[in-house]
Design a protein around this motif. Structure first.
Motif, mmCIF file in Angstrom:
data_model
loop_
_atom_site.group_PDB
_atom_site.id
_atom_site.type_symbol
_atom_site.label_atom_id
_atom_site.label_comp_id
_atom_site.label_asym_id
_atom_site.label_seq_id
_atom_site.Cartn_x
_atom_site.Cartn_y
_atom_site.Cartn_z
ATOM 1 N N CYS A 72 0.842 -1.199 0.000
ATOM 2 C CA CYS A 72 0.000 0.000 0.000
ATOM 3 C C CYS A 72 0.878 1.251 0.000
ATOM 4 O O CYS A 72 1.811 1.349 0.796
ATOM 5 N N CYS A 82 0.325 3.204 3.767
ATOM 6 C CA CYS A 82 0.842 2.660 5.032
ATOM 7 C C CYS A 82 2.052 1.745 4.834
ATOM 8 O O CYS A 82 2.818 1.531 5.770
ATOM 9 N N CYS A 99 -6.892 -1.673 1.007
ATOM 10 C CA CYS A 99 -5.765 -2.076 1.845
ATOM 11 C C CYS A 99 -6.308 -2.743 3.108
ATOM 12 O O CYS A 99 -7.184 -2.186 3.775
ATOM 13 N N CYS A 123 -4.829 -0.308 6.303
ATOM 14 C CA CYS A 123 -5.295 1.060 6.573
ATOM 15 C C CYS A 123 -6.623 1.377 5.901
ATOM 16 O O CYS A 123 -7.202 2.432 6.153
HETATM 17 ZN ZN LIG Z 1 -2.562 0.757 3.611
#
Ligand SMILES: [Zn+2]
Length: 119
Positions: free
Chosen positions: A17, A20, A36, A39
């Protein structure tokens, strides 16, 4: 780069991602996940399109055809050896190139054009 971002290189090479750096970008080999898992960033709004296909075809064609010609002139193997070597090499390279180029485009979109993702 904001504090909530991972670098483009890190996110691209790890296929994680871009916000994050923990959640996986792909659910399979080349299919983007809907979001994701770490997050919650919505990956479904990432539109990588199919612009990555042309460079992959050009590079892959150059590498595979060039490699086959070099291999043939260097070792002069029978045709069945070519038939054994080049299809799996082509498939593996195509998947790897698609995965990393798609990852790069998705991460780039998050970093450069995140307004298109509604962020
Ligand atoms: Zn993420």
């Amino acid at each position: 780069m904001a504090a909530d971002q991972v670098s483009v290189v890190t996110a691209t090479l790890t296929c994680r991602c871009p916000r994050c750096g923990r959640g996986k970008l792909f659910s399979g080999l080349i299919q983007l996940r809907p979001a994701c898992a770490a997050c919650g960033l919505d990956f479904s709004k990432m539109d990588v399109g199919d612009g990555f296909v042309v460079p992959i075809l050009m590079v892959l064609g150059f590498v595979v055809v060039g490699g086959a010609i070099w291999f043939d002139f260097t070792f002069t193997p029978p045709l069945w050896v070519h038939a054994l070597i080049w299809p799996p090499v082509t498939l593996i390279l195509a998947v790897l190139m698609t995965r990393y180029l798609k990852s790069f485009l998705a991460v780039q979109q998050y970093h450069v054009r995140r307004a298109e993702m509604g962020l």
